[in-house]
Design an enzyme around this catalytic site. Structure first.
Site, PDB file in Angstrom:
ATOM      1  N   GLN A  13      -7.535  15.125  15.410  1.00 30.65           N
ATOM      2  CA  GLN A  13      -6.467  15.546  14.509  1.00 30.65           C
ATOM      3  C   GLN A  13      -5.436  14.436  14.380  1.00 30.65           C
ATOM      4  OE1 GLN A  13      -4.750  19.304  15.564  1.00 30.65           O
ATOM      5  NE2 GLN A  13      -3.019  19.076  14.179  1.00 30.65           N
ATOM      6  N   SER A  93     -10.188  14.066  21.729  1.00 31.64           N
ATOM      7  CA  SER A  93      -9.674  15.425  21.636  1.00 31.64           C
ATOM      8  C   SER A  93     -10.599  16.280  20.772  1.00 31.64           C
ATOM      9  CB  SER A  93      -8.241  15.397  21.104  1.00 31.64           C
ATOM     10  OG  SER A  93      -7.641  16.665  21.204  1.00 31.64           O
ATOM     11  N   LEU A  94     -10.148  16.719  19.592  1.00 30.41           N
ATOM     12  CA  LEU A  94     -11.018  17.463  18.682  1.00 30.41           C
ATOM     13  C   LEU A  94     -12.351  16.749  18.466  1.00 30.41           C
ATOM     14  CD1 LEU A  94     -11.779  19.302  16.194  1.00 30.41           C
ATOM     15  CD2 LEU A  94     -10.516  17.601  14.840  1.00 30.41           C
ATOM     16  N   ARG A 118     -10.945  27.101  18.294  1.00 32.35           N
ATOM     17  CA  ARG A 118     -10.034  26.222  19.034  1.00 32.35           C
ATOM     18  C   ARG A 118      -8.772  25.958  18.224  1.00 32.35           C
ATOM     19  NH1 ARG A 118      -9.138  20.519  19.317  1.00 32.35           N
ATOM     20  NH2 ARG A 118      -8.885  19.693  21.451  1.00 32.35           N
ATOM     21  N   HIS A 202      -2.497  19.304  24.913  1.00 33.87           N
ATOM     22  CA  HIS A 202      -2.933  18.661  26.157  1.00 33.87           C
ATOM     23  C   HIS A 202      -1.855  18.721  27.236  1.00 33.87           C
ATOM     24  CE1 HIS A 202      -6.521  17.448  24.112  1.00 33.87           C
ATOM     25  NE2 HIS A 202      -5.807  16.910  23.159  1.00 33.87           N
ATOM     26  N   GLN A 251      -9.772  20.384  28.902  1.00 34.39           N
ATOM     27  CA  GLN A 251      -9.271  19.384  27.965  1.00 34.39           C
ATOM     28  C   GLN A 251      -7.996  19.838  27.273  1.00 34.39           C
ATOM     29  OE1 GLN A 251      -9.923  19.152  23.948  1.00 34.39           O
ATOM     30  NE2 GLN A 251     -11.275  17.373  24.028  1.00 34.39           N
TER      31      GLN A 251
END
Length: 347
Positions: A13, A93-94, A118, A202, A251
């Site tokens: 993202q 991440s994503l 998510r 996070h 994560q």
């Protein structure tokens, strides 16, 4: 056949932009948009072609759009000659979900459903707390960690969120905590760049999202064996003999260890080339700072596929790389450990 010395990386993202799907509309991979829409419960074509930039900043919509473009880029790269067997994959991440699909750990249907869940979970968690993020530029991790630990000891809600590259550490927490870090940043030789995000990703403030995501992950089957994927949570390569649901939940509330992950790809797995698949070239910039000797190519649109084909022809002609794990006389377990924390400006 041994995997060629190529690694795949997928952005997260923050790389979304208006009309980001337009360059892919005339490719065969565009058919993936309908499939992703079906399993995500969202009109992905609308997101990729007609959604304005402000709306596309919404966490759940941004993540789904970036995932869709990454999957189209991967499909077209395969058509351009990218081998099915590569040395490893990783996503920021994503982007880890795109990496898992590309590695054969998840089906596209399950990947799309998980990304949608998510994103919704993270958006709801963010709405429940006034959180944000910022990048501290110019200071080493040790100094940033000292700053963050000191502010948290004084009552601030603040954590290290992403270890992106040397001199680029993202912090996450309450708006007040991030503002305090900005004030104190010059004291450790850093400059704060506040990120336009709607949550403290996070960090422990994402615990409600992690709980909800865990329920969705429990319903999904991960392949018992697949191409190695370097996990954000521990920067280690996993080829199926691991608990991916636990890593994915972890994560959300712990740092993205991206710098370590790139070193795992290039040093331990022997990747001589890394290919970024998805919108933008954010990861390419990070990789060049982390591992300047590694050849990097970003496939951010169909025009890059011709260059990719040339790179692949050269890569496939090279002898197999010798991974660091085999080249070192001493076992990896005896090497000094890297930093124990890790973001892109993404979620």
């Amino acid at each position: 056949m041994s995997p060629v010395a190529i690694g795949l990386v997928f952005p997260g993202q923050g790389t979304q932009r208006q009309e980001m799907g337009a360059p892919w509309r005339d490719t065969e991979a565009w058919s993936l948009v309908e499939e992703i829409s079906l399993h995500a419960g969202e009109d992905v074509e609308e997101l990729l072609l007609r959604t304005d930039a402000d709306t596309l900043r919404r966490t759940d919509l941004a993540q789904l759009a970036v995932f869709a473009v990454a999957m189209m880029a991967h499909r077209e790269a395969r058509r351009a000659g990218l081998p099915a067997e590569v040395a490893g994959c990783a996503g920021h991440s994503l982007g880890e979900y795109a990496a898992l699909v590309a590695a054969g750990a998840l089906s596209l249907a399950d990947g799309a459903a998980l990304v949608a869940e998510r994103g919704r979970a993270m958006r709801e968690a963010a709405e429940g707390s006034d959180g944000t993020m910022g990048v501290l530029v110019g200071a080493p991790l040790e100094k940033v960690a000292e700053l963050v630990d000191g502010l948290r000891a004084g009552g601030a809600e603040l954590w290290v969120a992403n270890l992106n590259a040397p001199g680029q550490v993202v912090v996450s927490g309450s708006r007040e905590g991030v503002e305090k870090a900005a004030v104190d940043a010059p004291g450790v030789g850093a400059k704060m760049i506040t990120l336009p995000v709607g949550g403290a990703f996070h960090s422990p403030l994402m615990a409600p999202a992690a709980e909800r995501l865990g329920v969705a992950l429990a319903r999904v089957r991960f392949a018992p064996r697949h191409t190695p994927v370097v996990a954000n949570a521990d920067a280690r390569p996993h080829d199926g003999d691991c608990d991916w649901p636990a890593l994915a939940v972890r994560q959300l509330t712990s740092p993205v260890r991206w710098e370590e992950s790139v070193r795992t790809l290039t040093e331990e797995l022997g990747c001589r080339r890394l290919v970024e698949l998805g919108p933008g070239r954010t990861l390419a910039g990070m990789v060049r700072r982390i591992s300047p000797a590694t050849r990097m190519l970003a496939v951010d649109g169909p025009k890059a596929l011709e260059t990719l084909a040339e790179e692949l022809a050269e890569a496939l002609a090279e002898p197999p790389a010798e991974p660091l794990a085999e080249a070192l006389a001493e076992p990896l377990a005896e090497l000094p450990a890297g930093p124990r924390a890790g973001q892109e400006v993404s979620a």
